[in-house]
Design a protein around this motif. Structure first.
Motif, PDB file in Angstrom:
ATOM      1  N   TYR A  45     124.021   0.522  13.713  1.00 10.91           N
ATOM      2  CA  TYR A  45     122.986  -0.068  12.865  1.00 10.91           C
ATOM      3  C   TYR A  45     121.745  -0.494  13.637  1.00 10.91           C
ATOM      4  CZ  TYR A  45     126.549   0.286   9.358  1.00 10.91           C
ATOM      5  OH  TYR A  45     127.491   0.788   8.501  1.00 10.91           O
ATOM      6  N   SER A  46     121.826  -0.518  14.950  1.00 10.43           N
ATOM      7  CA  SER A  46     120.603  -0.778  15.712  1.00 10.43           C
ATOM      8  C   SER A  46     119.801   0.518  15.880  1.00 10.43           C
ATOM      9  CB  SER A  46     120.915  -1.401  17.077  1.00 10.43           C
ATOM     10  OG  SER A  46     121.660  -0.522  17.873  1.00 10.43           O
ATOM     11  N   ASN A  47     120.427   1.664  15.566  1.00 11.74           N
ATOM     12  CA  ASN A  47     119.761   2.964  15.675  1.00 11.74           C
ATOM     13  C   ASN A  47     119.540   3.660  14.330  1.00 11.74           C
ATOM     14  OD1 ASN A  47     119.505   3.549  18.664  1.00 11.74           O
ATOM     15  ND2 ASN A  47     121.657   2.950  18.541  1.00 11.74           N
ATOM     16  N   TYR A  48     120.346   3.335  13.344  1.00 12.72           N
ATOM     17  CA  TYR A  48     120.268   3.957  12.014  1.00 12.72           C
ATOM     18  C   TYR A  48     120.317   2.868  10.953  1.00 12.72           C
ATOM     19  CZ  TYR A  48     121.259   8.367  14.380  1.00 12.72           C
ATOM     20  OH  TYR A  48     121.193   9.454  15.204  1.00 12.72           O
ATOM     21  N   SER A  49     119.595   3.063   9.882  1.00 13.93           N
ATOM     22  CA  SER A  49     119.593   2.055   8.818  1.00 13.93           C
ATOM     23  C   SER A  49     120.907   2.062   8.035  1.00 13.93           C
ATOM     24  CB  SER A  49     118.416   2.271   7.878  1.00 13.93           C
ATOM     25  OG  SER A  49     118.513   3.518   7.240  1.00 13.93           O
ATOM     26  N   SER A  50     121.590   3.221   8.042  1.00 11.79           N
ATOM     27  CA  SER A  50     122.880   3.324   7.351  1.00 11.79           C
ATOM     28  C   SER A  50     123.690   4.462   7.954  1.00 11.79           C
ATOM     29  CB  SER A  50     122.672   3.573   5.854  1.00 11.79           C
ATOM     30  OG  SER A  50     122.172   4.885   5.657  1.00 11.79           O
ATOM     31  N   ILE A  51     124.960   4.474   7.671  1.00 17.38           N
ATOM     32  CA  ILE A  51     125.819   5.566   8.138  1.00 17.38           C
ATOM     33  C   ILE A  51     125.436   6.860   7.421  1.00 17.38           C
ATOM     34  CG2 ILE A  51     127.787   5.365   6.557  1.00 17.38           C
ATOM     35  CD1 ILE A  51     128.047   5.724  10.364  1.00 17.38           C
ATOM     36  N   ASP A  52     124.933   6.740   6.193  1.00 18.13           N
ATOM     37  CA  ASP A  52     124.483   7.934   5.456  1.00 18.13           C
ATOM     38  C   ASP A  52     123.281   8.587   6.134  1.00 18.13           C
ATOM     39  OD1 ASP A  52     126.479   7.801   3.545  1.00 18.13           O
ATOM     40  OD2 ASP A  52     125.282   6.544   2.200  1.00 18.13           O
ATOM     41  N   GLU A  53     122.385   7.776   6.694  1.00 25.81           N
ATOM     42  CA  GLU A  53     121.244   8.328   7.428  1.00 25.81           C
ATOM     43  C   GLU A  53     121.730   9.129   8.633  1.00 25.81           C
ATOM     44  OE1 GLU A  53     117.426   6.933  10.144  1.00 25.81           O
ATOM     45  OE2 GLU A  53     118.561   5.385   9.081  1.00 25.81           O
ATOM     46  N   LEU A  54     122.712   8.602   9.341  1.00 26.40           N
ATOM     47  CA  LEU A  54     123.298   9.316  10.481  1.00 26.40           C
ATOM     48  C   LEU A  54     123.945  10.619  10.009  1.00 26.40           C
ATOM     49  CD1 LEU A  54     124.306   9.690  13.396  1.00 26.40           C
ATOM     50  CD2 LEU A  54     126.186   8.114  12.845  1.00 26.40           C
ATOM     51  N   LYS A  55     124.693  10.563   8.933  1.00 30.47           N
ATOM     52  CA  LYS A  55     125.353  11.769   8.422  1.00 30.47           C
ATOM     53  C   LYS A  55     124.336  12.827   8.024  1.00 30.47           C
ATOM     54  CE  LYS A  55     129.737   9.857   6.818  1.00 30.47           C
ATOM     55  NZ  LYS A  55     130.609   9.663   5.642  1.00 30.47           N
ATOM     56  N   GLU A  56     123.246  12.425   7.402  1.00 33.51           N
ATOM     57  CA  GLU A  56     122.197  13.378   7.032  1.00 33.51           C
ATOM     58  C   GLU A  56     121.614  14.056   8.272  1.00 33.51           C
ATOM     59  OE1 GLU A  56     121.163  14.732   4.138  1.00 33.51           O
ATOM     60  OE2 GLU A  56     122.907  13.664   3.355  1.00 33.51           O
ATOM     61  N   GLU A  57     121.426  13.280   9.329  1.00 28.78           N
ATOM     62  CA  GLU A  57     120.913  13.860  10.576  1.00 28.78           C
ATOM     63  C   GLU A  57     121.917  14.845  11.165  1.00 28.78           C
ATOM     64  OE1 GLU A  57     119.492  12.358  14.964  1.00 28.78           O
ATOM     65  OE2 GLU A  57     119.026  11.059  13.258  1.00 28.78           O
ATOM     66  N   LEU A  58     123.205  14.514  11.104  1.00 27.15           N
ATOM     67  CA  LEU A  58     124.256  15.420  11.600  1.00 27.15           C
ATOM     68  C   LEU A  58     124.243  16.734  10.815  1.00 27.15           C
ATOM     69  CD1 LEU A  58     127.176  12.842  11.936  1.00 27.15           C
ATOM     70  CD2 LEU A  58     125.956  13.943  13.828  1.00 27.15           C
ATOM     71  N   ILE A  59     124.151  16.629   9.501  1.00 25.40           N
ATOM     72  CA  ILE A  59     124.141  17.816   8.645  1.00 25.40           C
ATOM     73  C   ILE A  59     122.908  18.670   8.938  1.00 25.40           C
ATOM     74  CG2 ILE A  59     123.859  18.587   6.250  1.00 25.40           C
ATOM     75  CD1 ILE A  59     125.675  16.167   5.471  1.00 25.40           C
ATOM     76  N   THR A  60     121.768  18.033   9.097  1.00 32.20           N
ATOM     77  CA  THR A  60     120.532  18.767   9.381  1.00 32.20           C
ATOM     78  C   THR A  60     120.635  19.529  10.692  1.00 32.20           C
ATOM     79  OG1 THR A  60     119.209  17.216   8.112  1.00 32.20           O
ATOM     80  CG2 THR A  60     118.045  18.528   9.766  1.00 32.20           C
ATOM     81  N   VAL A  61     121.148  18.897  11.723  1.00 34.80           N
ATOM     82  CA  VAL A  61     121.289  19.564  13.023  1.00 34.80           C
ATOM     83  C   VAL A  61     122.271  20.734  12.913  1.00 34.80           C
ATOM     84  CG1 VAL A  61     122.161  19.272  15.387  1.00 34.80           C
ATOM     85  CG2 VAL A  61     120.582  17.590  14.415  1.00 34.80           C
ATOM     86  N   ALA A  62     123.379  20.536  12.214  1.00 32.45           N
ATOM     87  CA  ALA A  62     124.364  21.615  12.040  1.00 32.45           C
ATOM     88  C   ALA A  62     123.758  22.786  11.265  1.00 32.45           C
ATOM     89  CB  ALA A  62     125.603  21.083  11.327  1.00 32.45           C
ATOM     90  N   LYS A  63     123.028  22.497  10.189  1.00 34.55           N
ATOM     91  CA  LYS A  63     122.392  23.552   9.395  1.00 34.55           C
ATOM     92  C   LYS A  63     121.385  24.330  10.238  1.00 34.55           C
ATOM     93  CE  LYS A  63     122.399  21.231   4.925  1.00 34.55           C
ATOM     94  NZ  LYS A  63     121.553  20.573   3.932  1.00 34.55           N
ATOM     95  N   ASN A  64     120.563  23.606  10.975  1.00 32.87           N
ATOM     96  CA  ASN A  64     119.550  24.276  11.795  1.00 32.87           C
ATOM     97  C   ASN A  64     120.179  25.157  12.860  1.00 32.87           C
ATOM     98  OD1 ASN A  64     117.541  23.081  10.288  1.00 32.87           O
ATOM     99  ND2 ASN A  64     117.188  21.433  11.739  1.00 32.87           N
ATOM    100  N   ARG A  65     121.242  24.687  13.469  1.00 36.16           N
ATOM    101  CA  ARG A  65     121.935  25.493  14.482  1.00 36.16           C
ATOM    102  C   ARG A  65     122.470  26.770  13.854  1.00 36.16           C
ATOM    103  NH1 ARG A  65     126.664  22.959  18.115  1.00 36.16           N
ATOM    104  NH2 ARG A  65     124.980  21.518  18.602  1.00 36.16           N
TER     105      ARG A  65
END
Length: 188
Positions: A45-65
């Motif tokens: 939470y010091s790096n992301y506003s929510s766990i959902d924000e982190l998950k969205e970033e994970l999904i975006t990186v996976a999709k782009n790869r």
């Protein structure tokens, strides 16, 4: 004075991505990630506003790869490159492939993007000009089933093909599918 951040965003993201690859997206909670970092959930939470924000970033990186793989110029045949891309992605990113295509339900968007990319290639290919939309859609589905099935065999370690073997298998499979579909089209 605010507490000093011990874990950078990069460290938190990398640990979360590692968990995502090995165990799927659903396992990623602040508590589980904190446990993996040997810390409380606070660094998340010091790096992301929510766990959902982190998950969205994970999904975006996976999709782009994944999209980078299906756009690689393996051959001079655009349509074949897409199938090669998914197979090579499965070979080089086994855990991520399994997590995306064999575990998670949240990746329907990536499958849609794959389908749309293939449709765009079919539309550019002069060999498919003038063919009924239904025919092209059925061909696309057949090719997706073949490429996904072959990629699954690769990702699970059942087969370990080289790029050349992937190309040969896809050309043989796609050729068979196309021959069958064209035969059906002539009967209509």
């Amino acid at each position: 004075m605010p507490k000093k951040v011990i874990f950078s965003k990069e460290i938190v993201f990398n640990k979360a991505f590692e968990m995502f690859e090995k165990q799927g997206l659903d396992v990623i909670t602040a508590r589980n990630l904190g446990k993996e970092l040997k810390a409380s959930p606070a660094p998340i939470y010091s790096n992301y506003s929510s766990i959902d924000e982190l998950k969205e970033e994970l999904i975006t990186v996976a999709k782009n790869r994944f999209m980078e793989y299906i756009k690689r110029p393996f051959t001079d045949l655009e349509y074949l490159n897409i199938g090669m891309g998914i197979c090579v992605f499965a070979r080089e990113n086994k855990e991520l492939f399994r997590s995306i295509f064999l575990r998670e339900q949240s990746f329907t968007d990536i499958i849609r993007r794959f389908r749309d990319s293939v449709k765009a290639e079919i539309e550019k290919d002069e060999r498919f000009t003038g063919l009924p939309v239904e025919f092209k859609d059925e061909l696309l589905l057949d090719c997706w089933i073949f490429a996904h099935g072959y990629s699954t065999l690769i990702a699970t370690g059942f087969v370990e093909p080289t790029d050349e073997e992937i190309k040969e298998r896809l050309m043989a499979g796609a050729g068979t599918i196309l021959y069958k579909r064209l035969g059906e089209l002539k009967k209509r």
